[in-house]
Design a protein around this motif. Sequence first.
Motif, PDB file in Angstrom:
ATOM      1  N   TYR A   1       0.671  -1.045   0.115  1.00  0.00           N
ATOM      2  CA  TYR A   1      -0.093  -0.012  -0.176  1.00  0.00           C
ATOM      3  C   TYR A   1       0.874   1.396   0.287  1.00  0.00           C
ATOM      4  CZ  TYR A   1      -4.185  -3.427   0.791  1.00  0.00           C
ATOM      5  OH  TYR A   1      -4.866  -4.155   0.406  1.00  0.00           O
ATOM      6  N   ARG A   2       1.943   0.774  -0.511  1.00  0.00           N
ATOM      7  CA  ARG A   2       3.417   2.132  -0.402  1.00  0.00           C
ATOM      8  C   ARG A   2       2.435   3.234  -1.377  1.00  0.00           C
ATOM      9  NH1 ARG A   2       8.303   2.968   1.626  1.00  0.00           N
ATOM     10  NH2 ARG A   2       8.674   1.296   3.044  1.00  0.00           N
ATOM     11  N   ALA A   3       1.973   5.028  -1.325  1.00  0.00           N
ATOM     12  CA  ALA A   3       1.837   4.706  -1.960  1.00  0.00           C
ATOM     13  C   ALA A   3       0.220   4.702  -3.342  1.00  0.00           C
ATOM     14  CB  ALA A   3       3.142   5.589  -3.031  1.00  0.00           C
ATOM     15  N   THR A   4      -0.187   4.615  -1.647  1.00  0.00           N
ATOM     16  CA  THR A   4      -1.585   3.930  -3.217  1.00  0.00           C
ATOM     17  C   THR A   4      -2.443   4.802  -3.391  1.00  0.00           C
ATOM     18  OG1 THR A   4      -3.622   2.212  -2.800  1.00  0.00           O
ATOM     19  CG2 THR A   4      -3.150   3.369  -0.867  1.00  0.00           C
ATOM     20  N   THR A   5      -3.581   4.976  -3.977  1.00  0.00           N
ATOM     21  CA  THR A   5      -4.268   5.498  -4.216  1.00  0.00           C
ATOM     22  C   THR A   5      -6.152   5.225  -4.350  1.00  0.00           C
ATOM     23  OG1 THR A   5      -4.703   4.988  -6.953  1.00  0.00           O
ATOM     24  CG2 THR A   5      -3.450   7.448  -6.496  1.00  0.00           C
ATOM     25  N   LYS A   6      -6.047   3.904  -3.318  1.00  0.00           N
ATOM     26  CA  LYS A   6      -7.158   3.484  -2.392  1.00  0.00           C
ATOM     27  C   LYS A   6      -7.550   4.373  -1.550  1.00  0.00           C
ATOM     28  CE  LYS A   6      -5.788  -1.636  -4.311  1.00  0.00           C
ATOM     29  NZ  LYS A   6      -5.855  -2.743  -3.822  1.00  0.00           N
ATOM     30  N   ALA A   7      -9.130   3.922  -1.348  1.00  0.00           N
ATOM     31  CA  ALA A   7      -9.495   4.611  -0.235  1.00  0.00           C
ATOM     32  C   ALA A   7      -9.309   4.028   1.037  1.00  0.00           C
ATOM     33  CB  ALA A   7     -11.128   4.947  -0.615  1.00  0.00           C
ATOM     34  N   ALA A   8      -9.474   4.641   1.845  1.00  0.00           N
ATOM     35  CA  ALA A   8      -9.253   3.963   3.170  1.00  0.00           C
ATOM     36  C   ALA A   8     -10.459   2.875   2.801  1.00  0.00           C
ATOM     37  CB  ALA A   8      -9.739   4.974   4.227  1.00  0.00           C
ATOM     38  N   ALA A   9     -11.054   3.127   2.932  1.00  0.00           N
ATOM     39  CA  ALA A   9     -12.407   2.264   3.413  1.00  0.00           C
ATOM     40  C   ALA A   9     -12.258   0.243   2.964  1.00  0.00           C
ATOM     41  CB  ALA A   9     -13.914   2.025   2.951  1.00  0.00           C
ATOM     42  N   GLN A  10     -11.491   1.156   1.448  1.00  0.00           N
ATOM     43  CA  GLN A  10     -11.361   0.005   0.443  1.00  0.00           C
ATOM     44  C   GLN A  10     -10.193  -0.704   1.418  1.00  0.00           C
ATOM     45  OE1 GLN A  10     -10.392   0.445  -3.644  1.00  0.00           O
ATOM     46  NE2 GLN A  10      -9.501  -1.567  -3.105  1.00  0.00           N
ATOM     47  N   ILE A  11      -9.123  -0.127   1.662  1.00  0.00           N
ATOM     48  CA  ILE A  11      -7.490  -0.607   2.153  1.00  0.00           C
ATOM     49  C   ILE A  11      -7.840  -1.833   3.996  1.00  0.00           C
ATOM     50  CG2 ILE A  11      -5.797  -0.165   2.999  1.00  0.00           C
ATOM     51  CD1 ILE A  11      -5.639   2.931   1.709  1.00  0.00           C
ATOM     52  N   GLY A  12      -8.927  -0.404   4.289  1.00  0.00           N
ATOM     53  CA  GLY A  12     -10.022  -0.884   5.956  1.00  0.00           C
ATOM     54  C   GLY A  12     -10.048  -3.241   5.038  1.00  0.00           C
ATOM     55  N   ARG A  13     -11.036  -2.500   4.323  1.00  0.00           N
ATOM     56  CA  ARG A  13     -11.585  -3.874   3.938  1.00  0.00           C
ATOM     57  C   ARG A  13     -10.866  -5.649   3.712  1.00  0.00           C
ATOM     58  NH1 ARG A  13     -15.625  -0.816   1.922  1.00  0.00           N
ATOM     59  NH2 ARG A  13     -14.523  -1.342  -0.128  1.00  0.00           N
ATOM     60  N   GLU A  14      -9.700  -4.474   2.498  1.00  0.00           N
ATOM     61  CA  GLU A  14      -8.935  -5.823   1.996  1.00  0.00           C
ATOM     62  C   GLU A  14      -7.727  -6.383   2.761  1.00  0.00           C
ATOM     63  OE1 GLU A  14      -6.739  -3.704  -0.922  1.00  0.00           O
ATOM     64  OE2 GLU A  14      -8.453  -3.754  -2.140  1.00  0.00           O
ATOM     65  N   LEU A  15      -7.256  -5.175   4.256  1.00  0.00           N
ATOM     66  CA  LEU A  15      -6.468  -5.820   5.527  1.00  0.00           C
ATOM     67  C   LEU A  15      -7.240  -6.418   6.545  1.00  0.00           C
ATOM     68  CD1 LEU A  15      -3.716  -3.240   5.696  1.00  0.00           C
ATOM     69  CD2 LEU A  15      -3.331  -5.786   4.580  1.00  0.00           C
ATOM     70  N   GLY A  16      -8.892  -6.177   6.435  1.00  0.00           N
ATOM     71  CA  GLY A  16      -9.280  -7.025   7.750  1.00  0.00           C
ATOM     72  C   GLY A  16      -9.573  -5.786   9.031  1.00  0.00           C
ATOM     73  N   VAL A  17      -9.156  -4.616   8.275  1.00  0.00           N
ATOM     74  CA  VAL A  17      -9.102  -3.532   9.773  1.00  0.00           C
ATOM     75  C   VAL A  17     -10.232  -2.697   9.625  1.00  0.00           C
ATOM     76  CG1 VAL A  17      -6.696  -4.349   9.979  1.00  0.00           C
ATOM     77  CG2 VAL A  17      -6.977  -2.577   8.735  1.00  0.00           C
ATOM     78  N   THR A  18     -10.117  -2.429  11.034  1.00  0.00           N
ATOM     79  CA  THR A  18     -11.334  -0.895  11.307  1.00  0.00           C
ATOM     80  C   THR A  18     -10.284   0.484  11.486  1.00  0.00           C
ATOM     81  OG1 THR A  18     -12.148  -2.362  13.148  1.00  0.00           O
ATOM     82  CG2 THR A  18     -12.531   0.366  12.909  1.00  0.00           C
ATOM     83  N   TYR A  19      -8.774   0.591  12.155  1.00  0.00           N
ATOM     84  CA  TYR A  19      -8.185   1.796  11.387  1.00  0.00           C
ATOM     85  C   TYR A  19      -6.698   1.686  10.864  1.00  0.00           C
ATOM     86  CZ  TYR A  19     -11.272   3.017  14.979  1.00  0.00           C
ATOM     87  OH  TYR A  19     -12.335   3.287  16.193  1.00  0.00           O
TER      88      TYR A  19
END
Length: 186
Positions: A53-71
């Motif tokens: 996820y270094r220099a990603t343009t993905k939205a926080a919600a998408q990253i959170g879902r992909e990694l299974g985290v809340t924060y």
Amino acid sequence: PAAGKSIAVLPFENLSPDPANAFFADGMHEEVLTALNSIHDLRVVSRTSVLGYRATTKAAAQIGRELGVTYLLEGTVRRDGAKIRFTSNLIDARTDTQVLTKTYDRDFTDIFAIQSELAQAIAGALSAAILPEAKRQLDRRPTKNLAAYEQFLKGREQRNSGLSRGKTIAAEKIFQRAVDLDPGFA
């Protein structure tokens, strides 16, 4: 740890005038990740899982879902000589809102205090209990010799850059310089 107390520490962005200081931003990332991992009440995603996820343009919600985290924790590091500016944003990935924003303008000599203060601020924001042993670990300075610490960060960056005999030997030499500067720092 409760399901809601899960966090991914995204790779920190290097904003230093000298791009060669990228090792320092990566070192700060790993140290903050390790500090948060010492808090029993938090589930922290591994470093290898977040590197993509270094220099990603993905939205926080998408990253959170992909990694299974809340924060998510994102940050920037700017080092200019002996001065450091570290900025972090704790984001609730479910709502894409900032929960906590911290900026530290300090001397390099305060590097360990920054890491400890940030971990404790995040624990407080997430109502995560810090056990006494974890508090002692967060407040511990691994070395008083900052040149040794800098060599350690460079060695770790070299080691993490790939698994080859040449990189391993190069990392070993850098780690040896750290030990030469502070024999008690292992």
